[in-house]
Design a protein around this motif. Structure first.
Motif, PDB file in Angstrom:
ATOM      1  N   ALA A  21       0.658  -1.339   0.079  1.00 32.75           N
ATOM      2  CA  ALA A  21       0.100   0.070  -0.115  1.00 32.75           C
ATOM      3  C   ALA A  21       0.700   1.389   0.102  1.00 32.75           C
ATOM      4  O   ALA A  21       0.397   2.222  -0.453  1.00 32.75           O
ATOM      5  N   ALA A  22       1.935   1.113   0.649  1.00 36.14           N
ATOM      6  CA  ALA A  22       2.914   2.165   0.749  1.00 36.14           C
ATOM      7  C   ALA A  22       3.715   2.562  -0.771  1.00 36.14           C
ATOM      8  O   ALA A  22       3.947   3.593  -1.125  1.00 36.14           O
ATOM      9  N   LEU A  23       4.137   1.330  -1.146  1.00 38.84           N
ATOM     10  CA  LEU A  23       4.841   1.377  -2.429  1.00 38.84           C
ATOM     11  C   LEU A  23       3.734   1.603  -3.851  1.00 38.84           C
ATOM     12  O   LEU A  23       4.490   2.450  -4.662  1.00 38.84           O
ATOM     13  N   ASP A  29      -3.812   0.120  -6.969  1.00 40.42           N
ATOM     14  CA  ASP A  29      -2.716  -0.845  -6.380  1.00 40.42           C
ATOM     15  C   ASP A  29      -3.037  -0.646  -4.887  1.00 40.42           C
ATOM     16  O   ASP A  29      -3.172  -1.806  -3.977  1.00 40.42           O
ATOM     17  N   ARG A  30      -3.112   0.377  -4.254  1.00 36.47           N
ATOM     18  CA  ARG A  30      -3.202   0.728  -2.984  1.00 36.47           C
ATOM     19  C   ARG A  30      -4.648   0.284  -2.321  1.00 36.47           C
ATOM     20  O   ARG A  30      -4.760  -0.159  -1.493  1.00 36.47           O
ATOM     21  N   VAL A  31      -5.735   0.348  -3.176  1.00 36.31           N
ATOM     22  CA  VAL A  31      -6.643   0.013  -2.470  1.00 36.31           C
ATOM     23  C   VAL A  31      -6.995  -1.461  -2.585  1.00 36.31           C
ATOM     24  O   VAL A  31      -7.295  -1.968  -1.672  1.00 36.31           O
ATOM     25  N   VAL A  32      -6.439  -2.332  -3.354  1.00 34.02           N
ATOM     26  CA  VAL A  32      -6.382  -3.667  -3.486  1.00 34.02           C
ATOM     27  C   VAL A  32      -5.515  -4.030  -2.270  1.00 34.02           C
ATOM     28  O   VAL A  32      -6.102  -4.887  -1.286  1.00 34.02           O
ATOM     29  N   ALA A  33      -4.461  -3.659  -2.001  1.00 35.21           N
ATOM     30  CA  ALA A  33      -3.518  -3.803  -0.638  1.00 35.21           C
ATOM     31  C   ALA A  33      -4.381  -3.643   0.587  1.00 35.21           C
ATOM     32  O   ALA A  33      -4.295  -4.398   1.454  1.00 35.21           O
ATOM     33  N   ILE A  34      -5.201  -2.535   0.725  1.00 33.70           N
ATOM     34  CA  ILE A  34      -5.827  -2.233   1.678  1.00 33.70           C
ATOM     35  C   ILE A  34      -6.987  -3.272   2.086  1.00 33.70           C
ATOM     36  O   ILE A  34      -7.329  -3.419   3.189  1.00 33.70           O
TER      37      ILE A  34
ATOM     38  N   ILE C  22       2.248 -12.278   0.351  1.00 38.25           N
ATOM     39  CA  ILE C  22       3.500 -12.320  -0.539  1.00 38.25           C
ATOM     40  C   ILE C  22       3.281 -12.116  -2.036  1.00 38.25           C
ATOM     41  O   ILE C  22       3.664 -11.357  -2.788  1.00 38.25           O
ATOM     42  N   GLY C  23       2.135 -12.695  -2.323  1.00 36.49           N
ATOM     43  CA  GLY C  23       1.658 -12.364  -3.985  1.00 36.49           C
ATOM     44  C   GLY C  23       1.357 -11.128  -4.237  1.00 36.49           C
ATOM     45  O   GLY C  23       1.530 -10.429  -5.158  1.00 36.49           O
ATOM     46  N   ILE C  24       0.620 -10.414  -3.205  1.00 32.55           N
ATOM     47  CA  ILE C  24       0.169  -9.011  -3.360  1.00 32.55           C
ATOM     48  C   ILE C  24       1.735  -8.182  -3.507  1.00 32.55           C
ATOM     49  O   ILE C  24       1.645  -7.296  -4.341  1.00 32.55           O
ATOM     50  N   VAL C  30      -1.888  -4.332 -11.481  1.00 34.60           N
ATOM     51  CA  VAL C  30      -3.097  -4.276 -10.394  1.00 34.60           C
ATOM     52  C   VAL C  30      -3.818  -5.655 -10.576  1.00 34.60           C
ATOM     53  O   VAL C  30      -4.234  -6.274  -9.624  1.00 34.60           O
ATOM     54  N   TYR C  31      -4.195  -5.963 -11.909  1.00 32.14           N
ATOM     55  CA  TYR C  31      -5.056  -7.282 -12.063  1.00 32.14           C
ATOM     56  C   TYR C  31      -4.463  -8.647 -11.527  1.00 32.14           C
ATOM     57  O   TYR C  31      -5.301  -9.151 -11.186  1.00 32.14           O
TER      58      TYR C  31
END
Lengths: 86, 167, 108
Positions: A21-23, A29-34, C22-24, C30-31
């Motif tokens: 989320a930071a990188l 990307d950040r939304v998915v990580a959060i 780890i995968g994330i 993104v996908y």
């Protein structure tokens, strides 16, 4: 004992998600990580509820899941670049 | 048929309230009844189309009973595959977006198929187009981009059951 | 007996959670990260919730935990799909080594 090991591993997983989320180069990307972080935290909350034998943790987890879902949808709608329709 | 839709919605909502509160205290029950009556009046038009006879058709029930098992099996296979890709040092993935045509026609069926595809890791539905319904699916390991082949590989495990359930 | 089942579920959930995290971190765009996110939610969170729910025997706690698992199960694909669609519409490119993008070809 087992539960503290599990919580430690989950803490490591949350750190990895927070790092992404930071990188994360782009906003999705950040939304998915959060989103993944929220899922992990729900697991941790239910686990804590089982550990302390207090069912109030479950209500917290349920409301947290619901608000995170709504927040994700709102951010997705915003990112589509068409503004927020009704 | 519209006469039974409002009470049916109300009963479903009230049962959900009882499960969430897990108590049979009269106070809780009255508050739950008021809240679920309000929500049922607002939203009953969106739920429960069609007749009861057609809903509880035995063939439909059989498909609905068999679906979770087929679904769980597909889910386990997809998890194993994606975990292999994650842990492999060089990550042998070939991602891409392919078109998957579907034979389903009803809205519920297409929604169910899109959700099932998204829920299995490795495939992710990105967009849905209405004319001759087809899904655009992001696939982590593209074997083929031919529409017939993609339908065979991605949608076939769920499509048979969903056609039995939703038509 | 039920404790053993609970610990097996918790073990599966923990393994899926750490592998998905780890995968994330590792996947390139993104996908692909959303696939890893699905592993975290379905394999990780749902198994953790179910395992923690039956850890102290079957009771009202279990029923609520099952409700939470069901809620996660129903909402996770919707938000994944929304994020993927928004990312594609806002013009985020696929990983350069991707094989095909039929949706982009269709738009042109």
């Amino acid at each position: 004992m087992m539960i503290s090991i599990i919580l430690t591993i989950l803490f490591g997983a949350s750190l990895l998600c927070a790092l992404r989320a930071a990188l994360g180069p782009t906003a999705p990307d950040r939304v998915v990580a959060i989103e993944a972080l929220v899922a992990l935290m729900i697991g941790v909350l239910v686990l804590l509820g089982a550990y302390y034998n207090a069912s109030i943790y479950l209500d917290v987890a349920l409301v947290y899941a619901f608000l995170a879902f709504l927040g994700t949808l709102a951010i997705a709608k915003y990112l589509e670049g068409q503004g927020v329709e009704t | 048929m519209s006469s039974a839709r409002l009470p049916a919605t109300f009963l479903c909502l009230w049962a959900t309230w009882m499960i969430l509160t897990t108590s049979l205290d009269p106070q809780e029950l009255v508050v739950g009844a008021v809240v679920s009556a309000f929500i049922a009046v607002v939203s009953y038009e969106f739920l429960f189309h069609g007749g009861m006879r057609q809903k509880l058709h035995p063939k439909r029930l059989a498909y609905a009973m068999a679906y979770p098992f087929a679904y769980t099996w597909a889910e386990i296979k997809a998890h194993a595959k994606v975990i292999y890709y994650i842990l492999h040092p060089r990550m042998p993935i070939k991602p891409g977006i392919v078109r998957v045509p579907t034979e389903l026609r009803s809205d519920f069926g297409i929604t169910g198929l899109a959700n099932a595809i998204t829920m299995t890791p490795g495939t992710l539905s990105v967009d849905v187009v209405g004319e001759e319904p087809s899904l655009y699916v992001h696939w982590i390991n593209v074997d083929t981009t031919e529409p017939d082949q993609t339908n065979m590989k991605i949608a076939r495990p769920f499509e048979r059951f969903l056609r039995g359930i939703f038509g | 007996m039920i404790e053993i089942i609970a610990y097996v579920l918790l073990g599966i959930g923990t393994a899926c959670a750490i592998i998905g995290a780890i995968g994330i971190l590792r996947f390139p765009d993104v996908y692909n990260r959303i696939h890893a996110n699905t592993v975290v939610v379905v394999g990780g969170a749902i198994f953790l919730v179910l395992g923690a729910g039956i850890l102290g025997g079957i009771s009202a706690f279990t029923v609520k935990a099952v409700v939470i698992a069901l809620f996660l199960f129903l909402t996770s694909p919707v938000s994944s799909h929304a994020i993927a669609r928004a990312a594609h519409k806002s013009g985020i490119k696929l990983w350069p080594k991707s094989v095909a993008d039929k949706l982009e070809e269709e738009k042109r």
